[in-house]
Scaffold this motif. Structure first.
Motif, PDB file in Angstrom:
ATOM      1  N   VAL A 193       0.915  -1.169  -0.035  1.00  0.00           N
ATOM      2  CA  VAL A 193       0.023  -0.011  -0.133  1.00  0.00           C
ATOM      3  C   VAL A 193       0.712   1.195  -0.113  1.00  0.00           C
ATOM      4  O   VAL A 193       1.952   1.193   0.544  1.00  0.00           O
ATOM      5  N   GLN A 194       0.299   2.258  -0.420  1.00  0.00           N
ATOM      6  CA  GLN A 194       1.288   3.664  -0.348  1.00  0.00           C
ATOM      7  C   GLN A 194       0.956   4.191   0.825  1.00  0.00           C
ATOM      8  O   GLN A 194       0.098   4.037   1.427  1.00  0.00           O
ATOM      9  N   ALA A 195       1.776   5.006   1.307  1.00  0.00           N
ATOM     10  CA  ALA A 195       1.792   5.908   2.283  1.00  0.00           C
ATOM     11  C   ALA A 195       0.599   6.536   2.466  1.00  0.00           C
ATOM     12  O   ALA A 195      -0.018   7.183   1.544  1.00  0.00           O
ATOM     13  N   GLY A 196       0.026   6.604   3.488  1.00  0.00           N
ATOM     14  CA  GLY A 196      -1.335   7.337   3.738  1.00  0.00           C
ATOM     15  C   GLY A 196      -2.472   6.362   3.600  1.00  0.00           C
ATOM     16  O   GLY A 196      -3.601   6.830   3.896  1.00  0.00           O
ATOM     17  N   GLY A 197      -2.414   5.454   3.113  1.00  0.00           N
ATOM     18  CA  GLY A 197      -3.121   4.418   2.814  1.00  0.00           C
ATOM     19  C   GLY A 197      -3.730   3.386   3.860  1.00  0.00           C
ATOM     20  O   GLY A 197      -3.104   3.638   5.172  1.00  0.00           O
ATOM     21  N   SER A 198      -4.644   2.384   3.867  1.00  0.00           N
ATOM     22  CA  SER A 198      -4.974   1.645   4.953  1.00  0.00           C
ATOM     23  C   SER A 198      -5.048   0.119   4.490  1.00  0.00           C
ATOM     24  O   SER A 198      -4.962  -0.210   3.356  1.00  0.00           O
ATOM     25  N   LEU A 199      -4.806  -0.793   5.489  1.00  0.00           N
ATOM     26  CA  LEU A 199      -4.897  -2.260   5.284  1.00  0.00           C
ATOM     27  C   LEU A 199      -5.718  -2.745   6.497  1.00  0.00           C
ATOM     28  O   LEU A 199      -5.536  -1.929   7.803  1.00  0.00           O
ATOM     29  N   SER A 200      -6.466  -3.746   6.705  1.00  0.00           N
ATOM     30  CA  SER A 200      -7.227  -4.474   7.538  1.00  0.00           C
ATOM     31  C   SER A 200      -6.625  -5.844   7.832  1.00  0.00           C
ATOM     32  O   SER A 200      -6.708  -6.563   6.894  1.00  0.00           O
ATOM     33  N   LEU A 201      -5.803  -6.106   8.783  1.00  0.00           N
ATOM     34  CA  LEU A 201      -5.517  -7.766   9.084  1.00  0.00           C
ATOM     35  C   LEU A 201      -6.585  -8.397   9.771  1.00  0.00           C
ATOM     36  O   LEU A 201      -7.314  -7.838  10.654  1.00  0.00           O
ATOM     37  N   SER A 202      -6.442  -9.477   9.524  1.00  0.00           N
ATOM     38  CA  SER A 202      -7.261 -10.482  10.206  1.00  0.00           C
ATOM     39  C   SER A 202      -6.448 -11.601  11.071  1.00  0.00           C
ATOM     40  O   SER A 202      -5.373 -12.011  10.484  1.00  0.00           O
ATOM     41  N   CYS A 203      -7.063 -12.003  12.087  1.00  0.00           N
ATOM     42  CA  CYS A 203      -6.428 -13.078  12.780  1.00  0.00           C
ATOM     43  C   CYS A 203      -7.516 -14.048  13.173  1.00  0.00           C
ATOM     44  O   CYS A 203      -8.276 -14.014  14.017  1.00  0.00           O
ATOM     45  N   ALA A 204      -7.497 -15.407  12.575  1.00  0.00           N
ATOM     46  CA  ALA A 204      -8.491 -16.201  12.658  1.00  0.00           C
ATOM     47  C   ALA A 204      -8.035 -17.397  13.242  1.00  0.00           C
ATOM     48  O   ALA A 204      -6.692 -17.590  13.211  1.00  0.00           O
ATOM     49  N   ASP A 205      -9.027 -18.220  14.129  1.00  0.00           N
ATOM     50  CA  ASP A 205      -8.674 -19.264  14.881  1.00  0.00           C
ATOM     51  C   ASP A 205      -9.299 -20.610  14.293  1.00  0.00           C
ATOM     52  O   ASP A 205     -10.558 -20.531  14.360  1.00  0.00           O
ATOM     53  N   SER A 206      -8.741 -21.480  13.514  1.00  0.00           N
ATOM     54  CA  SER A 206      -9.231 -22.667  12.991  1.00  0.00           C
ATOM     55  C   SER A 206      -9.721 -23.535  14.112  1.00  0.00           C
ATOM     56  O   SER A 206     -10.720 -24.089  13.749  1.00  0.00           O
ATOM     57  N   GLU A 207      -9.606 -23.440  15.134  1.00  0.00           N
ATOM     58  CA  GLU A 207      -9.997 -24.195  16.078  1.00  0.00           C
ATOM     59  C   GLU A 207     -11.066 -23.966  16.976  1.00  0.00           C
ATOM     60  O   GLU A 207     -11.711 -24.205  17.852  1.00  0.00           O
ATOM     61  N   ARG A 208     -11.522 -22.407  16.718  1.00  0.00           N
ATOM     62  CA  ARG A 208     -12.735 -21.856  17.271  1.00  0.00           C
ATOM     63  C   ARG A 208     -12.572 -21.766  18.622  1.00  0.00           C
ATOM     64  O   ARG A 208     -13.780 -21.912  19.268  1.00  0.00           O
ATOM     65  N   THR A 209     -11.506 -21.386  19.347  1.00  0.00           N
ATOM     66  CA  THR A 209     -11.426 -21.193  20.641  1.00  0.00           C
ATOM     67  C   THR A 209     -10.795 -19.856  21.066  1.00  0.00           C
ATOM     68  O   THR A 209     -10.684 -19.498  22.235  1.00  0.00           O
ATOM     69  N   LEU A 210     -10.753 -18.887  20.184  1.00  0.00           N
ATOM     70  CA  LEU A 210     -10.210 -17.706  20.157  1.00  0.00           C
ATOM     71  C   LEU A 210     -10.767 -16.793  21.285  1.00  0.00           C
ATOM     72  O   LEU A 210     -10.326 -16.189  21.674  1.00  0.00           O
ATOM     73  N   SER A 211     -12.090 -16.900  21.528  1.00  0.00           N
ATOM     74  CA  SER A 211     -12.806 -16.177  22.395  1.00  0.00           C
ATOM     75  C   SER A 211     -12.367 -16.270  23.877  1.00  0.00           C
ATOM     76  O   SER A 211     -12.745 -15.379  24.538  1.00  0.00           O
ATOM     77  N   ARG A 212     -11.514 -17.222  24.151  1.00  0.00           N
ATOM     78  CA  ARG A 212     -10.985 -17.541  25.516  1.00  0.00           C
ATOM     79  C   ARG A 212      -9.624 -16.757  25.471  1.00  0.00           C
ATOM     80  O   ARG A 212      -9.311 -17.011  26.792  1.00  0.00           O
ATOM     81  N   TYR A 213      -9.093 -16.304  24.572  1.00  0.00           N
ATOM     82  CA  TYR A 213      -7.783 -15.710  24.735  1.00  0.00           C
ATOM     83  C   TYR A 213      -7.769 -14.224  24.705  1.00  0.00           C
ATOM     84  O   TYR A 213      -8.362 -13.698  23.728  1.00  0.00           O
ATOM     85  N   ALA A 214      -6.782 -13.623  25.232  1.00  0.00           N
ATOM     86  CA  ALA A 214      -6.448 -12.202  24.785  1.00  0.00           C
ATOM     87  C   ALA A 214      -5.290 -12.330  23.368  1.00  0.00           C
ATOM     88  O   ALA A 214      -4.668 -13.539  23.253  1.00  0.00           O
ATOM     89  N   VAL A 215      -5.556 -11.303  22.803  1.00  0.00           N
ATOM     90  CA  VAL A 215      -4.601 -11.466  21.390  1.00  0.00           C
ATOM     91  C   VAL A 215      -3.954 -10.258  21.395  1.00  0.00           C
ATOM     92  O   VAL A 215      -4.470  -9.049  21.509  1.00  0.00           O
ATOM     93  N   GLY A 216      -2.566 -10.325  20.995  1.00  0.00           N
ATOM     94  CA  GLY A 216      -1.750  -9.285  20.458  1.00  0.00           C
ATOM     95  C   GLY A 216      -1.230  -9.316  19.218  1.00  0.00           C
ATOM     96  O   GLY A 216      -1.221 -10.481  18.444  1.00  0.00           O
ATOM     97  N   TRP A 217      -0.957  -8.024  18.492  1.00  0.00           N
ATOM     98  CA  TRP A 217      -0.357  -7.911  17.301  1.00  0.00           C
ATOM     99  C   TRP A 217       0.853  -7.691  17.509  1.00  0.00           C
ATOM    100  O   TRP A 217       1.063  -6.503  18.159  1.00  0.00           O
TER     101      TRP A 217
END
Length: 121
Positions: free
Chosen positions: A11-35
């Motif tokens: 992306v060019q400077a000044g632009g935007s991106l959206s990252l996703s972090c998905a959990d294939s085991e579907r247990t992510l709601s139990r965890y804190a998440v950091g980037w």
């Protein structure tokens, strides 16, 4: 928990991106998440963290006011919206999960594979 980060790109400077972090085991709601991010030749750097409920959020100083972390526990996904990107934001971005809410990489036991973000000037 099995994490998969996605959404990186060029992306060019000044632009935007959206990252996703998905959990294939579907247990992510139990965890804190950091980037975190790591640029070539540099140490891994904290970007943002969100508690399992979403009520507690913390940002690194260098992204405050530009990045937003959020989560959708029904979709087992955590997001990182990145606006007003700068060339110095170029790095591999990783998401990590742990029972504890923390801003330090070595507090996290579960890591995704990373997604490359490149910001051109």
């Amino acid at each position: 928990v099995q994490l998969q980060a996605s959404g990186g790109g060029l992306v060019q400077a000044g632009g935007s991106l959206s990252l996703s972090c998905a959990d294939s085991e579907r247990t992510l709601s139990r965890y804190a998440v950091g980037w975190f991010r790591q640029a070539p030749g540099k140490e891994r750097e904290f970007v943002a963290a969100i508690s399992y409920s979403g009520r507690n959020i913390y940002y690194g100083d260098h992204v405050k006011g530009r990045f937003t972390i959020s989560r959708d526990n029904a979709r087992n996904t955590v997001y990182l919206q990145m606006n007003n990107l700068k060339p110095e934001d170029t790095a591999i971005y990783y998401c990590a999960a742990d029972m504890a809410f923390a801003a330090v990489a070595n507090e996290y036991d579960n890591w995704g594979q990373g997604t490359q973000v490149t910001v051109s000037s």
